[in-house]
Design a protein around this motif. Structure first.
Motif, PDB file in Angstrom:
ATOM      1  N   TRP A   7      15.224  -7.605 -35.857  1.00 53.18           N
ATOM      2  CA  TRP A   7      14.819  -8.969 -36.213  1.00 53.18           C
ATOM      3  C   TRP A   7      13.302  -9.078 -36.314  1.00 53.18           C
ATOM      4  CZ3 TRP A   7      17.372 -13.099 -37.983  1.00 53.18           C
ATOM      5  CH2 TRP A   7      18.751 -13.112 -37.872  1.00 53.18           C
ATOM      6  N   ILE A   8      12.589  -8.477 -35.370  1.00 53.19           N
ATOM      7  CA  ILE A   8      11.127  -8.552 -35.389  1.00 53.19           C
ATOM      8  C   ILE A   8      10.563  -7.843 -36.618  1.00 53.19           C
ATOM      9  CG2 ILE A   8       9.051  -7.734 -34.202  1.00 53.19           C
ATOM     10  CD1 ILE A   8      10.475  -8.320 -31.561  1.00 53.19           C
ATOM     11  N   SER A   9      11.103  -6.671 -36.954  1.00 51.71           N
ATOM     12  CA  SER A   9      10.563  -5.930 -38.096  1.00 51.71           C
ATOM     13  C   SER A   9      10.849  -6.649 -39.414  1.00 51.71           C
ATOM     14  CB  SER A   9      11.116  -4.508 -38.116  1.00 51.71           C
ATOM     15  OG  SER A   9      12.522  -4.527 -38.249  1.00 51.71           O
ATOM     16  N   VAL A  10      12.047  -7.177 -39.586  1.00 53.57           N
ATOM     17  CA  VAL A  10      12.365  -7.892 -40.828  1.00 53.57           C
ATOM     18  C   VAL A  10      11.548  -9.176 -40.923  1.00 53.57           C
ATOM     19  CG1 VAL A  10      14.190  -9.154 -42.037  1.00 53.57           C
ATOM     20  CG2 VAL A  10      14.652  -6.893 -41.091  1.00 53.57           C
ATOM     21  N   THR A  11      11.437  -9.902 -39.816  1.00 52.48           N
ATOM     22  CA  THR A  11      10.662 -11.146 -39.819  1.00 52.48           C
ATOM     23  C   THR A  11       9.192 -10.871 -40.114  1.00 52.48           C
ATOM     24  OG1 THR A  11      12.190 -12.101 -38.211  1.00 52.48           O
ATOM     25  CG2 THR A  11      10.068 -13.187 -38.462  1.00 52.48           C
ATOM     26  N   SER A  12       8.639  -9.841 -39.518  1.00 51.64           N
ATOM     27  CA  SER A  12       7.227  -9.544 -39.773  1.00 51.64           C
ATOM     28  C   SER A  12       7.010  -9.091 -41.218  1.00 51.64           C
ATOM     29  CB  SER A  12       6.714  -8.506 -38.789  1.00 51.64           C
ATOM     30  OG  SER A  12       7.418  -7.298 -38.937  1.00 51.64           O
ATOM     31  N   ALA A  13       7.951  -8.361 -41.794  1.00 52.75           N
ATOM     32  CA  ALA A  13       7.812  -7.943 -43.192  1.00 52.75           C
ATOM     33  C   ALA A  13       7.871  -9.146 -44.127  1.00 52.75           C
ATOM     34  CB  ALA A  13       8.901  -6.935 -43.553  1.00 52.75           C
ATOM     35  N   VAL A  14       8.812 -10.054 -43.869  1.00 51.63           N
ATOM     36  CA  VAL A  14       8.932 -11.254 -44.706  1.00 51.63           C
ATOM     37  C   VAL A  14       7.695 -12.130 -44.555  1.00 51.63           C
ATOM     38  CG1 VAL A  14      10.239 -13.400 -45.010  1.00 51.63           C
ATOM     39  CG2 VAL A  14      11.445 -11.226 -44.771  1.00 51.63           C
ATOM     40  N   LEU A  15       7.208 -12.298 -43.332  1.00 55.40           N
ATOM     41  CA  LEU A  15       6.008 -13.114 -43.130  1.00 55.40           C
ATOM     42  C   LEU A  15       4.769 -12.465 -43.754  1.00 55.40           C
ATOM     43  CD1 LEU A  15       6.465 -14.484 -39.507  1.00 55.40           C
ATOM     44  CD2 LEU A  15       6.585 -15.732 -41.660  1.00 55.40           C
ATOM     45  N   ALA A  16       4.706 -11.145 -43.769  1.00 54.56           N
ATOM     46  CA  ALA A  16       3.573 -10.473 -44.404  1.00 54.56           C
ATOM     47  C   ALA A  16       3.570 -10.715 -45.913  1.00 54.56           C
ATOM     48  CB  ALA A  16       3.622  -8.981 -44.103  1.00 54.56           C
ATOM     49  N   VAL A  17       4.740 -10.648 -46.519  1.00 55.07           N
ATOM     50  CA  VAL A  17       4.824 -10.923 -47.959  1.00 55.07           C
ATOM     51  C   VAL A  17       4.481 -12.378 -48.232  1.00 55.07           C
ATOM     52  CG1 VAL A  17       6.414 -11.076 -49.908  1.00 55.07           C
ATOM     53  CG2 VAL A  17       6.477  -9.076 -48.414  1.00 55.07           C
ATOM     54  N   TYR A  19       2.636 -14.417 -46.421  1.00 59.48           N
ATOM     55  CA  TYR A  19       1.208 -14.635 -46.185  1.00 59.48           C
ATOM     56  C   TYR A  19       0.357 -14.082 -47.335  1.00 59.48           C
ATOM     57  CZ  TYR A  19      -3.334 -14.744 -43.930  1.00 59.48           C
ATOM     58  OH  TYR A  19      -4.651 -14.976 -43.654  1.00 59.48           O
ATOM     59  N   SER A  20       0.764 -12.954 -47.876  1.00 59.00           N
ATOM     60  CA  SER A  20      -0.004 -12.401 -49.001  1.00 59.00           C
ATOM     61  C   SER A  20       0.103 -13.293 -50.234  1.00 59.00           C
ATOM     62  CB  SER A  20       0.462 -10.987 -49.324  1.00 59.00           C
ATOM     63  OG  SER A  20       1.768 -11.008 -49.861  1.00 59.00           O
ATOM     64  N   LEU A  21       1.249 -13.942 -50.409  1.00 61.64           N
ATOM     65  CA  LEU A  21       1.394 -14.862 -51.538  1.00 61.64           C
ATOM     66  C   LEU A  21       0.597 -16.145 -51.308  1.00 61.64           C
ATOM     67  CD1 LEU A  21       5.208 -14.519 -52.283  1.00 61.64           C
ATOM     68  CD2 LEU A  21       3.307 -13.521 -53.556  1.00 61.64           C
ATOM     69  N   VAL A  22       0.667 -16.685 -50.098  1.00 63.74           N
ATOM     70  CA  VAL A  22      -0.040 -17.936 -49.790  1.00 63.74           C
ATOM     71  C   VAL A  22      -1.549 -17.699 -49.731  1.00 63.74           C
ATOM     72  CG1 VAL A  22      -0.373 -19.701 -48.010  1.00 63.74           C
ATOM     73  CG2 VAL A  22       1.922 -18.979 -48.612  1.00 63.74           C
ATOM     74  N   GLU A  32       1.369 -18.911 -59.086  1.00 64.65           N
ATOM     75  CA  GLU A  32       0.548 -20.116 -59.153  1.00 64.65           C
ATOM     76  C   GLU A  32       1.368 -21.331 -59.560  1.00 64.65           C
ATOM     77  OE1 GLU A  32      -2.577 -19.101 -61.824  1.00 64.65           O
ATOM     78  OE2 GLU A  32      -3.418 -17.586 -60.486  1.00 64.65           O
ATOM     79  N   ASP A  33       2.322 -21.152 -60.461  1.00 64.41           N
ATOM     80  CA  ASP A  33       3.162 -22.269 -60.899  1.00 64.41           C
ATOM     81  C   ASP A  33       4.115 -22.747 -59.810  1.00 64.41           C
ATOM     82  OD1 ASP A  33       1.944 -22.135 -63.352  1.00 64.41           O
ATOM     83  OD2 ASP A  33       3.584 -21.027 -64.321  1.00 64.41           O
ATOM     84  N   ASN A  34       4.530 -21.860 -58.931  1.00 62.59           N
ATOM     85  CA  ASN A  34       5.523 -22.192 -57.905  1.00 62.59           C
ATOM     86  C   ASN A  34       4.937 -22.164 -56.492  1.00 62.59           C
ATOM     87  OD1 ASN A  34       7.813 -22.472 -59.678  1.00 62.59           O
ATOM     88  ND2 ASN A  34       7.625 -20.257 -59.982  1.00 62.59           N
ATOM     89  N   MET A  35       3.679 -22.492 -56.331  1.00 63.93           N
ATOM     90  CA  MET A  35       3.038 -22.421 -55.018  1.00 63.93           C
ATOM     91  C   MET A  35       3.665 -23.404 -54.024  1.00 63.93           C
ATOM     92  SD  MET A  35       1.085 -20.858 -53.043  1.00 63.93           S
ATOM     93  CE  MET A  35       0.164 -19.766 -54.053  1.00 63.93           C
ATOM     94  N   ASN A  36       4.089 -24.591 -54.484  1.00 57.64           N
ATOM     95  CA  ASN A  36       4.727 -25.548 -53.565  1.00 57.64           C
ATOM     96  C   ASN A  36       6.015 -24.973 -52.993  1.00 57.64           C
ATOM     97  OD1 ASN A  36       2.783 -27.522 -53.770  1.00 57.64           O
ATOM     98  ND2 ASN A  36       3.788 -28.532 -55.506  1.00 57.64           N
ATOM     99  N   LEU A  37       6.795 -24.333 -53.821  1.00 60.33           N
ATOM    100  CA  LEU A  37       8.028 -23.714 -53.345  1.00 60.33           C
ATOM    101  C   LEU A  37       7.726 -22.573 -52.372  1.00 60.33           C
ATOM    102  CD1 LEU A  37      11.109 -23.587 -53.573  1.00 60.33           C
ATOM    103  CD2 LEU A  37      10.804 -21.958 -55.427  1.00 60.33           C
ATOM    104  N   ILE A  38       6.710 -21.799 -52.651  1.00 59.60           N
ATOM    105  CA  ILE A  38       6.336 -20.696 -51.772  1.00 59.60           C
ATOM    106  C   ILE A  38       5.837 -21.226 -50.423  1.00 59.60           C
ATOM    107  CG2 ILE A  38       4.686 -18.804 -51.477  1.00 59.60           C
ATOM    108  CD1 ILE A  38       4.902 -18.370 -54.519  1.00 59.60           C
ATOM    109  N   LEU A  39       5.085 -22.302 -50.441  1.00 56.66           N
ATOM    110  CA  LEU A  39       4.567 -22.864 -49.184  1.00 56.66           C
ATOM    111  C   LEU A  39       5.698 -23.354 -48.279  1.00 56.66           C
ATOM    112  CD1 LEU A  39       1.440 -24.870 -50.374  1.00 56.66           C
ATOM    113  CD2 LEU A  39       1.484 -22.821 -48.941  1.00 56.66           C
ATOM    114  N   PHE A  40       6.707 -23.962 -48.866  1.00 54.37           N
ATOM    115  CA  PHE A  40       7.793 -24.527 -48.065  1.00 54.37           C
ATOM    116  C   PHE A  40       8.977 -23.580 -47.906  1.00 54.37           C
ATOM    117  CE2 PHE A  40       5.715 -28.429 -49.720  1.00 54.37           C
ATOM    118  CZ  PHE A  40       5.309 -28.919 -48.493  1.00 54.37           C
ATOM    119  N   SER A  41       8.880 -22.374 -48.410  1.00 53.50           N
ATOM    120  CA  SER A  41      10.001 -21.444 -48.334  1.00 53.50           C
ATOM    121  C   SER A  41      10.413 -21.080 -46.894  1.00 53.50           C
ATOM    122  CB  SER A  41       9.715 -20.189 -49.153  1.00 53.50           C
ATOM    123  OG  SER A  41       8.611 -19.497 -48.651  1.00 53.50           O
ATOM    124  N   PRO A  42       9.511 -20.943 -45.913  1.00 54.23           N
ATOM    125  CA  PRO A  42       9.987 -20.671 -44.548  1.00 54.23           C
ATOM    126  C   PRO A  42      10.848 -21.806 -43.998  1.00 54.23           C
ATOM    127  CG  PRO A  42       7.673 -20.111 -44.712  1.00 54.23           C
ATOM    128  CD  PRO A  42       8.041 -20.803 -45.980  1.00 54.23           C
TER     129      PRO A  42
END
Length: 92
Positions: A7-17, A19-22, A32-42
């Motif tokens: 769980w920790i490894s998958v969560t950290s990988a998803v959060l790293a991706v 964070y790199s997008l945000v 850039e077109d879907n930044m609102n969706l990316i911000l609220f995706s978690p």
């Protein structure tokens, strides 16, 4: 690997991706077109996971098997044990 480490490894990988997008480390027009969706995706993923968990719990609750034969056998064994204890002098 334990479940916690999975769980920790998958969560950290998803959060790293995420964070790199945000953080703007990855540049693309789609991002850039879907930044609102990316911000609220978690938040969206947590809500979807909660709905999935509730659905699984309800499904397994409603499809739980009743074992009437086993319950009758258990009650018979309980009565037999009570008789045996009474024969040995136990009173309640």
């Amino acid at each position: 690997m334990t479940k916690l480490l999975e769980w920790i490894s998958v969560t950290s990988a998803v959060l790293a991706v995420w964070y790199s997008l945000v953080g703007g480390y990855v540049k693309h027009k789609f991002i850039e077109d879907n930044m609102n969706l990316i911000l609220f995706s978690p938040i969206i993923f947590v809500v979807l996971f909660g709905l999935y968990a509730v659905t699984v719990v309800l499904y397994r609750t409603f499809t739980f098997n009743d074992c009437k034969d086993e319950a009758e056998k258990l009650m018979a064994e309980i009565e037999e044990a009570k008789k045996d204890l009474q024969d040995k002098g136990l009173r309640w």
